[in-house]
Design an enzyme around this catalytic site. Structure first.
Site, PDB file in Angstrom:
ATOM      1  N   ASP A  90      -0.561  -3.185  15.645  1.00  0.00           N
ATOM      2  CA  ASP A  90       0.825  -2.539  14.668  1.00  0.00           C
ATOM      3  C   ASP A  90       0.367  -3.819  13.945  1.00  0.00           C
ATOM      4  O   ASP A  90      -0.073  -5.002  13.679  1.00  0.00           O
ATOM      5  CB  ASP A  90       2.745  -2.964  15.384  1.00  0.00           C
ATOM      6  N   TYR A 140       3.933   2.749  -2.709  1.00  0.00           N
ATOM      7  CA  TYR A 140       2.849   3.376  -1.979  1.00  0.00           C
ATOM      8  C   TYR A 140       1.985   3.988  -3.178  1.00  0.00           C
ATOM      9  O   TYR A 140       1.047   3.687  -3.049  1.00  0.00           O
ATOM     10  CB  TYR A 140       2.805   5.392  -1.691  1.00  0.00           C
ATOM     11  N   LYS A 175      -2.128   1.519  -3.388  1.00  0.00           N
ATOM     12  CA  LYS A 175      -3.446   2.971  -2.951  1.00  0.00           C
ATOM     13  C   LYS A 175      -4.224   1.947  -4.185  1.00  0.00           C
ATOM     14  O   LYS A 175      -5.337   1.631  -4.231  1.00  0.00           O
ATOM     15  CB  LYS A 175      -3.113   4.316  -3.186  1.00  0.00           C
TER      16      LYS A 175
END
Length: 267
Positions: free
Chosen positions: A61, A155, A159
């Protein structure tokens, strides 16, 4: 295959499925020994068994930075070194109909996976590479970090941060002959679109995904669908000496989407 990675050792995060699985398969096929991690224990173990002695799987993880470090330690301990680090693990976050409806509840979890784990993986790999002649670090970003657009704003932000981090750390690590580059996939058919559907969309998931795919297709100059193999081919380039004079580069694998809008052909 041409054994372009013969003698190389690689670490790949998020390697049990999707893009990561494609990278693991391609690297092993090209002669590399690969340590890969994923939270999907069943899928990871099955892939490692299929690939044989060239692959090691760790349940991993990446939000636990000690588990990221363990991947690097295993590569060095089991295979004797580390030449290529691929920070691939990522999550999409929830797609809301409007940003005004976004409660930012997934902000911390998305940033921990998509940015902090990339930074940690880069750091841990570079600590070994700096003392052993250099190497190649490949970070997975997205065209969502290059091109503005609606939906999944956390998101997109994560990125975009990977892109700036990649360029910045490439400058610093060049002193050690460590190359750091990023791949920005776009319109590649994986499960990430499905995972971005908000709860209210789950009942109409197929319709939701079809609309997203149609929009992607309309925005893409090249009309063929991108594949996991297309991304793996780009990663292979960055992993080999063919890119020995390339660092700080962001390579979109997107059928031309970020190049600009499609111009309709005249009849």
């Amino acid at each position: 295959m041409s054994d372009e990675l013969a003698g190389k050792v690689a670490v790949i995060t998020g390697g049990a499925s999707g893009l990561g699985e494609g990278l693991v398969r391609r690297f092993v096929a090209e002669g590399a020994r690969v340590v890969f991690g994923d939270v999907d224990a069943e899928g990871g173990k099955a892939l490692a068994e299929e690939l044989g002695s060239a692959a090691r799987f760790l349940v991993s993880d990446v939000t636990d930075l000690s588990q990221v470090a363990a991947l690097v330690d295993t590569a060095v301990g089991d295979f004797g070194g580390l030449h290529v680090m691929v920070n691939n693990a990522g999550v999409s976050g929830t797609m809301h109909r409007r940003f005004l409806d976004d409660d930012l509840a997934d902000f911390d979890s998305v940033l921990r996976v998509n940015l902090r784990a990339v930074m940690a993986g880069t750091r841990d790999a570079a600590r070994h590479m700096a003392d052993h002649g250099g190497g190649s670090i490949i970070n997975l970003t997205s065209i969502g970090g290059i091109q503005a657009g609606g939906g999944v704003q956390t998101y997109r932000a994560s990125k975009a941060a990977v892109i700036q981090f990649t360029k910045s750390v490439a400058i610093e690590l060049a002193h050690y002959e460590i190359r750091v580059n990023a791949i920005a996939p776009g319109n590649i058919r994986t499960a990430i679109v499905r995972k971005s559907a908000a709860a209210e969309d789950r009942e109409r998931l197929e319709e939701f995904e079809a609309k997203i795919r149609a929009q992607m297709r309309n925005d893409r100059p090249l009309k063929r669908e991108g594949t996991v193999d297309d991304v793996a081919e780009a990663a292979l380039y960055f992993a080999t000496d063919k890119s020995r004079y390339v660092t700080g580069t962001i390579l979109p694998i997107d059928g031309g989407t970020v190049a600009g809008k499609v111009i309709p052909r005249k009849s």
